[in-house]
Design a protein around this motif. Structure first.
Motif, PDB file in Angstrom:
ATOM      1  N   ALA A 170      66.249  46.173  23.831  1.00  0.00           N
ATOM      2  CA  ALA A 170      67.892  46.726  23.474  1.00  0.00           C
ATOM      3  C   ALA A 170      68.504  45.415  23.562  1.00  0.00           C
ATOM      4  CB  ALA A 170      68.383  47.790  24.343  1.00  0.00           C
ATOM      5  N   GLN A 171      68.539  44.509  24.430  1.00  0.00           N
ATOM      6  CA  GLN A 171      69.290  43.219  24.582  1.00  0.00           C
ATOM      7  C   GLN A 171      68.790  42.226  23.485  1.00  0.00           C
ATOM      8  OE1 GLN A 171      69.528  42.054  28.253  1.00  0.00           O
ATOM      9  NE2 GLN A 171      71.156  40.504  28.035  1.00  0.00           N
ATOM     10  N   TYR A 172      67.495  41.839  23.654  1.00  0.00           N
ATOM     11  CA  TYR A 172      67.007  40.665  22.748  1.00  0.00           C
ATOM     12  C   TYR A 172      66.234  41.061  21.541  1.00  0.00           C
ATOM     13  CZ  TYR A 172      68.067  38.297  26.979  1.00  0.00           C
ATOM     14  OH  TYR A 172      68.696  37.880  28.371  1.00  0.00           O
ATOM     15  N   GLY A 173      65.940  42.448  21.114  1.00  0.00           N
ATOM     16  CA  GLY A 173      65.262  42.781  20.033  1.00  0.00           C
ATOM     17  C   GLY A 173      63.447  42.586  20.175  1.00  0.00           C
ATOM     18  N   GLU A 174      63.005  43.488  19.366  1.00  0.00           N
ATOM     19  CA  GLU A 174      61.454  43.718  19.556  1.00  0.00           C
ATOM     20  C   GLU A 174      60.711  42.050  19.333  1.00  0.00           C
ATOM     21  OE1 GLU A 174      59.860  46.746  17.195  1.00  0.00           O
ATOM     22  OE2 GLU A 174      61.650  48.053  17.448  1.00  0.00           O
ATOM     23  N   GLU A 175      61.295  41.313  18.447  1.00  0.00           N
ATOM     24  CA  GLU A 175      60.560  40.221  18.194  1.00  0.00           C
ATOM     25  C   GLU A 175      60.454  39.229  19.231  1.00  0.00           C
ATOM     26  OE1 GLU A 175      63.996  40.755  16.668  1.00  0.00           O
ATOM     27  OE2 GLU A 175      62.930  42.092  15.276  1.00  0.00           O
ATOM     28  N   ALA A 176      61.342  39.366  20.369  1.00  0.00           N
ATOM     29  CA  ALA A 176      61.480  38.518  21.583  1.00  0.00           C
ATOM     30  C   ALA A 176      60.429  39.153  22.655  1.00  0.00           C
ATOM     31  CB  ALA A 176      62.551  38.545  22.255  1.00  0.00           C
ATOM     32  N   LEU A 177      59.899  40.324  22.443  1.00  0.00           N
ATOM     33  CA  LEU A 177      58.950  40.784  23.392  1.00  0.00           C
ATOM     34  C   LEU A 177      57.591  40.094  23.245  1.00  0.00           C
ATOM     35  CD1 LEU A 177      58.791  43.069  25.705  1.00  0.00           C
ATOM     36  CD2 LEU A 177      58.026  44.678  23.840  1.00  0.00           C
ATOM     37  N   LYS A 178      57.141  39.844  24.336  1.00  0.00           N
ATOM     38  CA  LYS A 178      55.781  39.242  24.274  1.00  0.00           C
ATOM     39  C   LYS A 178      54.630  39.653  25.296  1.00  0.00           C
ATOM     40  CE  LYS A 178      57.099  35.581  21.710  1.00  0.00           C
ATOM     41  NZ  LYS A 178      57.760  36.225  20.655  1.00  0.00           N
ATOM     42  N   PRO A 179      53.391  39.713  25.228  1.00  0.00           N
ATOM     43  CA  PRO A 179      52.676  40.344  26.174  1.00  0.00           C
ATOM     44  C   PRO A 179      53.109  39.799  27.665  1.00  0.00           C
ATOM     45  CG  PRO A 179      51.268  39.480  24.318  1.00  0.00           C
ATOM     46  CD  PRO A 179      52.754  38.901  24.244  1.00  0.00           C
ATOM     47  N   GLU A 180      53.307  38.722  27.816  1.00  0.00           N
ATOM     48  CA  GLU A 180      53.956  38.265  29.112  1.00  0.00           C
ATOM     49  C   GLU A 180      54.849  39.017  29.739  1.00  0.00           C
ATOM     50  OE1 GLU A 180      54.838  34.855  26.311  1.00  0.00           O
ATOM     51  OE2 GLU A 180      53.252  35.985  26.805  1.00  0.00           O
ATOM     52  N   HIS A 181      55.713  39.556  28.893  1.00  0.00           N
ATOM     53  CA  HIS A 181      56.880  40.261  29.418  1.00  0.00           C
ATOM     54  C   HIS A 181      56.287  41.581  30.062  1.00  0.00           C
ATOM     55  CE1 HIS A 181      59.297  37.670  26.412  1.00  0.00           C
ATOM     56  NE2 HIS A 181      60.098  37.495  27.892  1.00  0.00           N
ATOM     57  N   LEU A 182      55.365  42.202  29.234  1.00  0.00           N
ATOM     58  CA  LEU A 182      54.861  43.416  29.908  1.00  0.00           C
ATOM     59  C   LEU A 182      54.325  43.227  31.091  1.00  0.00           C
ATOM     60  CD1 LEU A 182      53.250  44.818  26.346  1.00  0.00           C
ATOM     61  CD2 LEU A 182      55.413  45.213  27.529  1.00  0.00           C
ATOM     62  N   GLY A 183      53.488  42.241  31.402  1.00  0.00           N
ATOM     63  CA  GLY A 183      52.881  41.772  32.611  1.00  0.00           C
ATOM     64  C   GLY A 183      54.054  41.680  33.823  1.00  0.00           C
ATOM     65  N   ALA A 184      54.789  40.788  33.379  1.00  0.00           N
ATOM     66  CA  ALA A 184      56.093  40.735  34.282  1.00  0.00           C
ATOM     67  C   ALA A 184      56.727  42.179  34.772  1.00  0.00           C
ATOM     68  CB  ALA A 184      57.257  39.857  33.818  1.00  0.00           C
ATOM     69  N   ALA A 185      57.053  42.832  33.736  1.00  0.00           N
ATOM     70  CA  ALA A 185      57.624  44.270  34.149  1.00  0.00           C
ATOM     71  C   ALA A 185      56.577  45.018  34.984  1.00  0.00           C
ATOM     72  CB  ALA A 185      57.754  45.155  32.738  1.00  0.00           C
ATOM     73  N   GLN A 186      55.330  45.072  34.833  1.00  0.00           N
ATOM     74  CA  GLN A 186      54.621  45.841  35.594  1.00  0.00           C
ATOM     75  C   GLN A 186      54.568  45.073  36.855  1.00  0.00           C
ATOM     76  OE1 GLN A 186      50.941  45.264  33.357  1.00  0.00           O
ATOM     77  NE2 GLN A 186      51.094  47.568  32.541  1.00  0.00           N
ATOM     78  N   GLU A 187      54.564  43.855  37.093  1.00  0.00           N
ATOM     79  CA  GLU A 187      54.847  43.273  38.561  1.00  0.00           C
ATOM     80  C   GLU A 187      55.954  43.443  39.314  1.00  0.00           C
ATOM     81  OE1 GLU A 187      52.911  39.413  37.455  1.00  0.00           O
ATOM     82  OE2 GLU A 187      51.079  40.283  36.981  1.00  0.00           O
ATOM     83  N   GLY A 188      57.097  43.924  38.405  1.00  0.00           N
ATOM     84  CA  GLY A 188      58.517  43.580  39.021  1.00  0.00           C
ATOM     85  C   GLY A 188      59.017  42.251  38.950  1.00  0.00           C
ATOM     86  N   ARG A 189      58.500  41.202  38.080  1.00  0.00           N
ATOM     87  CA  ARG A 189      59.149  40.087  38.025  1.00  0.00           C
ATOM     88  C   ARG A 189      60.466  40.225  36.985  1.00  0.00           C
ATOM     89  NH1 ARG A 189      55.692  36.600  35.669  1.00  0.00           N
ATOM     90  NH2 ARG A 189      54.085  37.961  35.115  1.00  0.00           N
ATOM     91  N   PRO A 190      61.311  39.072  36.938  1.00  0.00           N
ATOM     92  CA  PRO A 190      62.346  39.238  35.751  1.00  0.00           C
ATOM     93  C   PRO A 190      61.757  39.105  34.397  1.00  0.00           C
ATOM     94  CG  PRO A 190      62.653  37.537  37.570  1.00  0.00           C
ATOM     95  CD  PRO A 190      61.425  38.171  37.841  1.00  0.00           C
ATOM     96  N   LEU A 191      62.588  39.743  33.465  1.00  0.00           N
ATOM     97  CA  LEU A 191      62.042  39.345  32.150  1.00  0.00           C
ATOM     98  C   LEU A 191      63.003  38.592  31.553  1.00  0.00           C
ATOM     99  CD1 LEU A 191      61.512  43.225  31.087  1.00  0.00           C
ATOM    100  CD2 LEU A 191      59.844  41.704  32.213  1.00  0.00           C
TER     101      LEU A 191
END
Length: 64
Positions: free
Chosen positions: A41-62
């Motif tokens: 919602a903040q950065y758009g779908e184009e900014a979402l990368k696979p590493e963001h999904l891993g970070a979300a699962q691990e509780g790290r900042p996106l």
């Protein structure tokens, strides 16, 4: 959920087997999915990368 709809029943069964649940409510903001939705919602779908999904699962900042 419509118990007369085979797709709804199948989705509910699959979620139950995997330890989840099918919901029409938005995910909690502090859940991995809620954090990914906020990021998109903040950065758009184009900014979402696979590493963001891993970070979300691990509780790290996106980070963008």
């Amino acid at each position: 959920m419509d118990i007369s709809n085979p797709q709804d029943v199948g989705a509910a069964f699959g979620a139950m087997i995997l330890g989840g649940a099918v919901s029409e409510e938005p995910p909690p903001p502090d859940s991995p999915l809620g954090r990914v939705r906020d990021f998109v919602a903040q950065y758009g779908e184009e900014a979402l990368k696979p590493e963001h999904l891993g970070a979300a699962q691990e509780g790290r900042p996106l980070l963008p």
